[in-house]
Motif scaffolding. Structure first.
Motif, PDB file in Angstrom:
ATOM      1  N   VAL A  12      -9.424  -2.542  -0.949  1.00 45.80           N
ATOM      2  CA  VAL A  12      -8.006  -2.066  -0.771  1.00 45.80           C
ATOM      3  C   VAL A  12      -7.582  -3.523  -0.594  1.00 45.80           C
ATOM      4  O   VAL A  12      -6.628  -3.943  -1.278  1.00 45.80           O
ATOM      5  CB  VAL A  12      -7.763  -1.487  -0.075  1.00 45.80           C
ATOM      6  CG1 VAL A  12      -6.360  -1.255   0.256  1.00 45.80           C
ATOM      7  CG2 VAL A  12      -7.696  -0.152  -0.711  1.00 45.80           C
TER       8      VAL A  12
ATOM      9  N   LEU B 178      -4.916  -5.732  -2.120  1.00 49.75           N
ATOM     10  CA  LEU B 178      -3.467  -6.535  -1.835  1.00 49.75           C
ATOM     11  C   LEU B 178      -3.966  -7.762  -1.659  1.00 49.75           C
ATOM     12  O   LEU B 178      -2.464  -8.243  -2.602  1.00 49.75           O
ATOM     13  CB  LEU B 178      -3.491  -5.911  -0.497  1.00 49.75           C
ATOM     14  CG  LEU B 178      -3.461  -4.287  -0.981  1.00 49.75           C
ATOM     15  CD1 LEU B 178      -3.143  -3.966   1.095  1.00 49.75           C
ATOM     16  CD2 LEU B 178      -1.979  -3.296  -1.210  1.00 49.75           C
TER      17      LEU B 178
ATOM     18  N   CYS C 247       2.085  -0.130   5.577  1.00 47.87           N
ATOM     19  CA  CYS C 247       2.060   1.233   4.207  1.00 47.87           C
ATOM     20  C   CYS C 247       3.676   1.501   4.248  1.00 47.87           C
ATOM     21  O   CYS C 247       4.509   1.630   5.175  1.00 47.87           O
ATOM     22  CB  CYS C 247       0.636   2.137   4.962  1.00 47.87           C
ATOM     23  SG  CYS C 247       0.978   2.608   5.768  1.00 47.87           S
TER      24      CYS C 247
ATOM     25  N   LEU D  72       0.776  -0.952   0.046  1.00 47.89           N
ATOM     26  CA  LEU D  72      -0.309   0.144   0.108  1.00 47.89           C
ATOM     27  C   LEU D  72       1.033   1.160   0.076  1.00 47.89           C
ATOM     28  O   LEU D  72       1.719   1.149   0.917  1.00 47.89           O
ATOM     29  CB  LEU D  72      -1.123   0.318   1.402  1.00 47.89           C
ATOM     30  CG  LEU D  72      -1.718   0.422   1.726  1.00 47.89           C
ATOM     31  CD1 LEU D  72      -2.617   1.054  -0.038  1.00 47.89           C
ATOM     32  CD2 LEU D  72      -2.646   0.510   2.758  1.00 47.89           C
TER      33      LEU D  72
ATOM     34  N   SER E 266      -6.604   3.987  -6.120  1.00 48.58           N
ATOM     35  CA  SER E 266      -7.862   3.238  -5.545  1.00 48.58           C
ATOM     36  C   SER E 266      -8.635   4.418  -5.661  1.00 48.58           C
ATOM     37  O   SER E 266      -8.357   5.840  -4.992  1.00 48.58           O
ATOM     38  CB  SER E 266      -7.321   3.593  -3.616  1.00 48.58           C
ATOM     39  OG  SER E 266      -8.636   3.504  -3.226  1.00 48.58           O
TER      40      SER E 266
END
Ligand code: ADP
Ligand code: 5GP
Length: 218
Positions: free
Chosen positions: A98, A102, A127, A17, A45
């Motif tokens: 999200v 991932l 992240c 992320l 996103s």
């Protein structure tokens, strides 16, 4: 950034992320879009917002434009990974989308304000926090004015917020000065590509392709 469990007991396998923040007008949307176009497996996103679409903005591409009532319900149901109120509007990131990206192994890049970046860092998702700075105050003012999407009053409001947002630059892992767009795109893309080369991530590929590394294998 370590590997590990994501929220909801999901084991992280591939994607990472990338959280991009900047004062409004610094160019983070432009940067994120260009880097996504250049980089396979990096997805943007699309946030939910209660603000009205600007001319040329499309629902589902730029934002999911929703009413305040729907936004509040989504927030109450825990559907946002993070959300924040700014400039009298609300903005939030879909948790389910999200996590799904991932899990599929895609890297996710998101453009959120500093409240959002703080929430993500405080959460249990690993992240990378990236801060985009304009080269100068005058350039920021000019970009906001030239973008032509906000009233003079709205531009002043955003500049007022920018002053506060710039103060927190030290909470970020990476700093990108968006002066020459091409250079800034290259820098942001380099941050993503560098993570992909880390042994924690590429090691799995090395182990499966280089059998000679396993005793007795070739
Ligand atoms: P943000 O998403 O941070 O609010 P935008 O991506 O909308 O900012 O960029 C603000 C304005 O500045 C846009 O009109 C964009 O085309 C322009 N812009 C972005 N980066 C640069 C750059 N490096 N040089 C010149 N103009 C830029
Ligand atoms: P704009 O209205 O100019 O599109 O965006 C205003 C601000 O909202 C920007 O600083 C942008 O980064 C932020 N923003 C956009 N989406 C989200 C989101 O999902 N969460 C948070 N916290 N901020 C967002």
């Amino acid at each position: 950034m370590g590997r590990g469990k994501l929220g909801m007991g999901i084991e992280m396998s591939g994607g990472e992320l990338f959280v991009v923040s900047a004062p409004s007008g610094a160019g983070k949307t432009t940067l994120c879009r260009q880097v996504c176009r250049l980089t396979q497996g990096l997805v943007y996103s699309v946030s939910h917002t209660t603000r009205a679409p600007r001319p040329g903005e499309e629902d589902g591409r730029d934002y999911f434009f929703v009413s305040e009532e729907i936004f509040r319900k989504m927030a109450e149901n825990g559907e946002f990974l993070e959300w924040a109120k700014l400039y009298n509007n609300m903005y939030g990131t879909s948790r389910a989308w999200v996590l799904e990206q991932l899990q599929q192994g895609n890297d996710v890049i998101m453009d959120v304000d500093i409240q959002g970046a703080r929430q993500i860092r405080a959460g249990d998702l690993p992240c990378h926090l990236i801060f985009v700075l304009p080269p100068s105050w005058d350039t920021l003012r000019l970009r906001l004015a030239n973008r032509g999407t906000d009233s003079r009053q709205e531009v002043e409001l955003r500049l007022g917020w920018a002053e506060k947002e710039l103060q927190v630059w030290e909470m970020f892992d990476y700093l990108i000065v968006n002066d020459e767009l091409k250079e800034a795109v290259e820098e942001l893309r380099s941050v993503v590509m560098a993570q992909r080369c880390r042994k924690e991530r590429r090691g799995q590929w090395v182990r499966s392709h280089w059998k000679v590394l396993i005793p007795g294998g070739r």
